[in-house]
Structures are given as structure tokens and as C-alpha cells.
Design a protein around this motif. Structure first.
Motif, PDB file in Angstrom:
ATOM      1  N   SER A   1       0.820  -1.207   0.000  1.00  0.00           N
ATOM      2  CA  SER A   1       0.000   0.000   0.000  1.00  0.00           C
ATOM      3  C   SER A   1       0.858   1.263   0.000  1.00  0.00           C
ATOM      4  CB  SER A   1      -0.916   0.023   1.220  1.00  0.00           C
ATOM      5  OG  SER A   1      -1.586   1.262   1.319  1.00  0.00           O
ATOM      6  N   PRO A   2       0.606   2.197  -0.924  1.00  0.00           N
ATOM      7  CA  PRO A   2       1.333   3.477  -0.911  1.00  0.00           C
ATOM      8  C   PRO A   2       1.132   4.262   0.382  1.00  0.00           C
ATOM      9  CG  PRO A   2       0.227   3.153  -3.018  1.00  0.00           C
ATOM     10  CD  PRO A   2      -0.267   2.077  -2.096  1.00  0.00           C
ATOM     11  N   ALA A   3       0.088   3.931   1.151  1.00  0.00           N
ATOM     12  CA  ALA A   3      -0.172   4.645   2.405  1.00  0.00           C
ATOM     13  C   ALA A   3       0.971   4.476   3.403  1.00  0.00           C
ATOM     14  CB  ALA A   3      -1.476   4.136   3.021  1.00  0.00           C
ATOM     15  N   TYR A   4       1.782   3.420   3.234  1.00  0.00           N
ATOM     16  CA  TYR A   4       2.893   3.179   4.158  1.00  0.00           C
ATOM     17  C   TYR A   4       4.186   3.870   3.715  1.00  0.00           C
ATOM     18  CZ  TYR A   4      -0.119  -0.365   6.220  1.00  0.00           C
ATOM     19  OH  TYR A   4      -1.173  -1.020   6.840  1.00  0.00           O
ATOM     20  N   TRP A   5       4.185   4.483   2.544  1.00  0.00           N
ATOM     21  CA  TRP A   5       5.398   5.160   2.087  1.00  0.00           C
ATOM     22  C   TRP A   5       5.689   6.407   2.928  1.00  0.00           C
ATOM     23  CZ3 TRP A   5       3.978   5.026  -3.843  1.00  0.00           C
ATOM     24  CH2 TRP A   5       4.101   3.706  -4.302  1.00  0.00           C
ATOM     25  N   ILE A   6       4.634   7.134   3.270  1.00  0.00           N
ATOM     26  CA  ILE A   6       4.781   8.352   4.078  1.00  0.00           C
ATOM     27  C   ILE A   6       3.667   8.346   5.122  1.00  0.00           C
ATOM     28  CG2 ILE A   6       4.798  10.877   4.097  1.00  0.00           C
ATOM     29  CD1 ILE A   6       5.799  10.828   1.232  1.00  0.00           C
ATOM     30  N   GLY A   7       4.052   8.421   6.398  1.00  0.00           N
ATOM     31  CA  GLY A   7       3.071   8.350   7.466  1.00  0.00           C
ATOM     32  C   GLY A   7       3.113   9.565   8.380  1.00  0.00           C
ATOM     33  N   PRO A   8       2.298   9.561   9.433  1.00  0.00           N
ATOM     34  CA  PRO A   8       2.230  10.699  10.366  1.00  0.00           C
ATOM     35  C   PRO A   8       3.575  11.051  10.995  1.00  0.00           C
ATOM     36  CG  PRO A   8       0.387   9.215  10.712  1.00  0.00           C
ATOM     37  CD  PRO A   8       1.307   8.520   9.757  1.00  0.00           C
ATOM     38  N   ASP A   9       4.411  10.044  11.241  1.00  0.00           N
ATOM     39  CA  ASP A   9       5.711  10.299  11.867  1.00  0.00           C
ATOM     40  C   ASP A   9       6.676  11.030  10.930  1.00  0.00           C
ATOM     41  OD1 ASP A   9       4.841   9.063  14.147  1.00  0.00           O
ATOM     42  OD2 ASP A   9       5.774   7.126  13.687  1.00  0.00           O
TER      43      ASP A   9
ATOM     44  N   TYR B   1       5.866  13.749   9.224  1.00  0.00           N
ATOM     45  CA  TYR B   1       5.471  15.166   9.100  1.00  0.00           C
ATOM     46  C   TYR B   1       6.684  16.040   9.410  1.00  0.00           C
ATOM     47  CZ  TYR B   1       1.617  18.579   8.921  1.00  0.00           C
ATOM     48  OH  TYR B   1       0.748  19.572   8.543  1.00  0.00           O
ATOM     49  N   PRO B   2       7.106  16.911   8.488  1.00  0.00           N
ATOM     50  CA  PRO B   2       8.265  17.777   8.761  1.00  0.00           C
ATOM     51  C   PRO B   2       8.052  18.575  10.046  1.00  0.00           C
ATOM     52  CG  PRO B   2       7.667  17.895   6.450  1.00  0.00           C
ATOM     53  CD  PRO B   2       6.569  17.129   7.139  1.00  0.00           C
ATOM     54  N   LEU B   3       8.979  18.457  10.980  1.00  0.00           N
ATOM     55  CA  LEU B   3       8.802  19.038  12.302  1.00  0.00           C
ATOM     56  C   LEU B   3       8.611  20.546  12.246  1.00  0.00           C
ATOM     57  CD1 LEU B   3       8.683  18.484  15.309  1.00  0.00           C
ATOM     58  CD2 LEU B   3      11.180  18.733  15.403  1.00  0.00           C
TER      59      LEU B   3
ATOM     60  N   GLN C   1      -0.156  23.043   6.934  1.00  0.00           N
ATOM     61  CA  GLN C   1      -0.624  21.851   6.241  1.00  0.00           C
ATOM     62  C   GLN C   1      -0.190  21.926   4.778  1.00  0.00           C
ATOM     63  OE1 GLN C   1      -4.454  20.341   8.476  1.00  0.00           O
ATOM     64  NE2 GLN C   1      -4.916  22.268   7.484  1.00  0.00           N
ATOM     65  N   GLY C   2      -0.151  20.773   4.112  1.00  0.00           N
ATOM     66  CA  GLY C   2       0.349  20.790   2.748  1.00  0.00           C
ATOM     67  C   GLY C   2      -0.312  19.753   1.857  1.00  0.00           C
ATOM     68  N   LEU C   3      -0.372  20.084   0.565  1.00  0.00           N
ATOM     69  CA  LEU C   3      -0.847  19.173  -0.473  1.00  0.00           C
ATOM     70  C   LEU C   3       0.215  19.165  -1.559  1.00  0.00           C
ATOM     71  CD1 LEU C   3      -3.096  17.416  -1.742  1.00  0.00           C
ATOM     72  CD2 LEU C   3      -4.022  19.514  -2.749  1.00  0.00           C
ATOM     73  N   ILE C   4       0.799  17.984  -1.809  1.00  0.00           N
ATOM     74  CA  ILE C   4       1.937  17.866  -2.712  1.00  0.00           C
ATOM     75  C   ILE C   4       1.629  16.821  -3.781  1.00  0.00           C
ATOM     76  CG2 ILE C   4       4.403  17.296  -2.909  1.00  0.00           C
ATOM     77  CD1 ILE C   4       2.966  18.199   0.462  1.00  0.00           C
ATOM     78  N   TYR C   5       1.656  17.230  -5.041  1.00  0.00           N
ATOM     79  CA  TYR C   5       1.474  16.313  -6.167  1.00  0.00           C
ATOM     80  C   TYR C   5       2.855  15.945  -6.705  1.00  0.00           C
ATOM     81  CZ  TYR C   5      -3.440  17.671  -6.191  1.00  0.00           C
ATOM     82  OH  TYR C   5      -4.748  17.896  -5.831  1.00  0.00           O
ATOM     83  N   PHE C   6       3.094  14.639  -6.882  1.00  0.00           N
ATOM     84  CA  PHE C   6       4.419  14.204  -7.300  1.00  0.00           C
ATOM     85  C   PHE C   6       4.343  13.264  -8.497  1.00  0.00           C
ATOM     86  CE2 PHE C   6       3.064  11.012  -4.201  1.00  0.00           C
ATOM     87  CZ  PHE C   6       3.381   9.815  -4.839  1.00  0.00           C
TER      88      PHE C   6
ATOM     89  N   LYS D   1      11.078  18.432  -0.306  1.00  0.00           N
ATOM     90  CA  LYS D   1      12.295  17.637  -0.142  1.00  0.00           C
ATOM     91  C   LYS D   1      12.013  16.363   0.644  1.00  0.00           C
ATOM     92  CE  LYS D   1      17.111  17.950   1.422  1.00  0.00           C
ATOM     93  NZ  LYS D   1      18.136  18.839   2.059  1.00  0.00           N
ATOM     94  N   THR D   2      11.222  16.489   1.712  1.00  0.00           N
ATOM     95  CA  THR D   2      10.885  15.332   2.529  1.00  0.00           C
ATOM     96  C   THR D   2      10.132  14.286   1.720  1.00  0.00           C
ATOM     97  OG1 THR D   2      10.792  16.624   4.572  1.00  0.00           O
ATOM     98  CG2 THR D   2       9.548  14.562   4.531  1.00  0.00           C
ATOM     99  N   VAL D   3       9.158  14.722   0.946  1.00  0.00           N
ATOM    100  CA  VAL D   3       8.340  13.803   0.160  1.00  0.00           C
ATOM    101  C   VAL D   3       9.199  13.007  -0.817  1.00  0.00           C
ATOM    102  CG1 VAL D   3       6.578  13.680  -1.648  1.00  0.00           C
ATOM    103  CG2 VAL D   3       6.171  15.066   0.384  1.00  0.00           C
TER     104      VAL D   3
END
Length: 305
Positions: free
Chosen positions: A218-226, A228-230, A238-243, A269-271
């Protein structure tokens, strides 16, 4: 790649004078005050047109990030002050197509013009309930879906589409008279076909592929709540990023590119770092069943509960 804008369908220009509804319960109807403009940008194809003049001047933008039938809308002008914190808008192409509800974020076009930047994809003719279920099943199985294959928009559909209506949460419905959309969307298709070539992918081969690049897990596990850029979390941002990922024949990402972002300095950069580390795919297959280079488009939303 062509980077400058060029005019499409100047003959579609009707009257530059806006039609103002006399009754407060009637829609505001605006005629075009510019031709369609097709912008060959590096990451997307942008179709835009201005409607009305003066205080009623409204800009409609349709962005497409890859070949297909769907697009992302931006509506800019004073009317969007009806909702300054985002929400859901009722949108209807037509006359005659079903209404669709699309989520938007409030923002600005340029430095001053208020705008609704739509987060979800829209289509001229929305999916039926059965087609949405088919998309959901395909997403569950493969991690993505192609609504163009499930419910293609025909050239006759495009020619029959002559307006777009925005309703709630506007105080009064807004109708933009676009004229027949076929010529403008023909230009959009030519742009997206060229766009794909700059990703190292043959558009003809991509259209004939027997399987798209499918995420492993699942792509949902690629980037999770932990993840989030501090710094952005501490600021309440908040952010919306299309890649876009370019996927090699072995199923590993070759590159990551941000196509659009609400806050480029805080999230991009984080994404890309995380996606390059974690995203893996079953490779796309060409018409003969052989692995081929492909691309994968999606988005990440960082939201503070």
C-alpha cells in the motif's frame, strides 16, 4: 518543450460583456473575455480562459499532469470570497452532465487574486455510481485506477460541453459560457502527449502498455504521520503535494519530481526523499509483456487533526 503560452480556438470568443443576473436567486452568467490559452509548462499542461470584466472578472484554469480525461481546476476571482477557508464545491459541466462535488483549498492566483485551488480531479462527465465502484475495486487491487479506460470521454461529449457551472458554496451560482470544449481539449491532448516524452517515456508505448506500474504493498505506508516535517508541524502548516515518479524496468524509482505543492519550501524535499527510499513497484509491461519505463502520479496530504 514549448514553454510559452499560445492561443487556442480564438474563434470561440463570443462576447466580452458579462451577463449579470437581475434576480439575486438567478445565476451569474459570464461570457468569455479572452480566447483559450494553452500553456506548455515543464510539469503540466494548463488550459486557461478569462470570463467577464471588471469586478466580475473570473479566471478558469484546467491543469492536466498526464494523458487522461481528468484535470484539476482552479477558479479565480472575487466570487471565490464566498468561501475563504476551503471546503467542497458543486461543479457541473454541460448543459446536461451530472453535478460533481470537488474539494478545494482557498488561496491566491498571483499575489492578489483570490482563488479556489481544487484538490480532487474533475471530469467533464463524472463517473456513475457503478463506475466509481469499479475504480474503487481497481484501486484496492492495484493501488491506482485509470478512469479514462473505465469511462472514456468522447469527442462528441467534448463538443456538446459548452459551459461550466459552480454552485455551492457560492452565494449565487456562477455559469461560465465556454463554447464547445473539443478544440481546446484537443490542444490539451497534444500537450500531454509531448509532456510524456520529456519523462523518457514513449507516449504510444505508454498507451499500448499491457500493465501499468503497480505499487508493491500500500502506498499509504510510504509516508506516514511520523514523517510530518517538524518545522511545518510546529508552525501549524498543512500541505498538499502532487508528485511524479519515473519507474525503471526493475520497478524502482529512477527519479522523483514535485509537480505542484502548496508549500514548496516545507514539504517537497521530505516527500521525494521518502518516496525514493520506500516506493517500489511491479514494473509496467509493454504490449508484448516486457518490462518498460513508466511513470506514476499521486499526491501526499499533510493534515493536522
Amino acid at each position: 518543450m514549448k514553454t510559452g503560452g499560445w492561443v487556442v480556438g480564438a474563434g470561440l470568443l463570443l462576447s466580452s460583456a458579462p451577463l449579470v443576473a437581475a434576480d439575486k436567486d438567478e445565476p451569474v452568467v459570464l461570457e468569455p473575455s479572452s480566447p483559450w490559452n494553452m500553456d506548455y509548462a515543464e510539469d503540466y499542461c494548463r488550459l486557461g480562459r478569462i470570463f467577464g470584466e471588471g469586478e466580475q472578472r473570473t479566471i478558469l484554469i484546467m491543469d492536466r499532469y498526464a494523458p487522461g480525461d481528468s484535470f484539476r481546476l482552479t477558479l479565480a476571482g472575487a466570487a471565490t470570497n464566498a468561501a475563504k477557508s476551503g471546503g467542497e464545491a458543486h461543479v457541473q459541466f454541460g448543459p446536461g452532465w451530472d453535478e460533481q462535488t470537488v474539494r478545494f483549498f482557498s488561496g491566491k492566483l498571483g499575489e492578489k487574486t483570490p482563488a479556489w485551488i481544487f484538490a480532487g480531479n474533475a471530469r467533464i462527465r463524472p463517473l456513475t455510481e457503478a463506475q466509481r465502484a469499479q475504480v474503487a475495486a481497481q484501486v484496492a487491487e492495484e493501488g491506482l485506477a485509470d478512469s479514462t479506460q473505465i469511462a472514456p470521454i468522447s469527442e462528441a461529449d467534448e463538443a456538446a460541453t459548452t459551459q461550466v457551472r459552480f454552485d455551492r458554496p457560492l452565494h449565487r451560482p456562477l455559469i461560465l459560457h465556454t463554447g464547445p470544449m473539443k478544440q481546446a481539449l484537443d490542444a490539451m491532448r497534444a500537450c500531454t502527449d509531448e509532456l510524456v516524452t520529456h519523462w523518457g517515456v514513449d507516449p504510444k508505448q505508454a498507451k499500448a502498455q499491457s500493465r501499468r506500474a503497480v505499487p508493491r504493498g500500500s502506498p499509504a505506508y510510504w509516508i506516514g504521520p511520523d514523517d510530518y516535517p517538524l518545522g511545518m508541524l510546529n508552525k501549524g502548516k498543512q500541505g498538499l503535494i502532487y508528485f511524479r515518479l519515473t519507474i525503471g524496468e526493475d520497478g524502482k524509482p529512477l527519479s522523483c519530481h514535485i509537480q505542484q505543492s502548496t508549500d514548496p519550501d516545507g514539504f517537497d524535499k521530505t516527500v521525494c526523499q521518502l518516496l525514493m527510499q520506500r516506493a517500489r513497484f511491479e514494473p509496467a509491461l509493454d504490449a508484448d509483456g516486457k518490462p518498460m519505463k513508466a511513470y506514476y502520479l499521486s499526491s501526499v496530504r499533510f493534515v493536522i487533526p
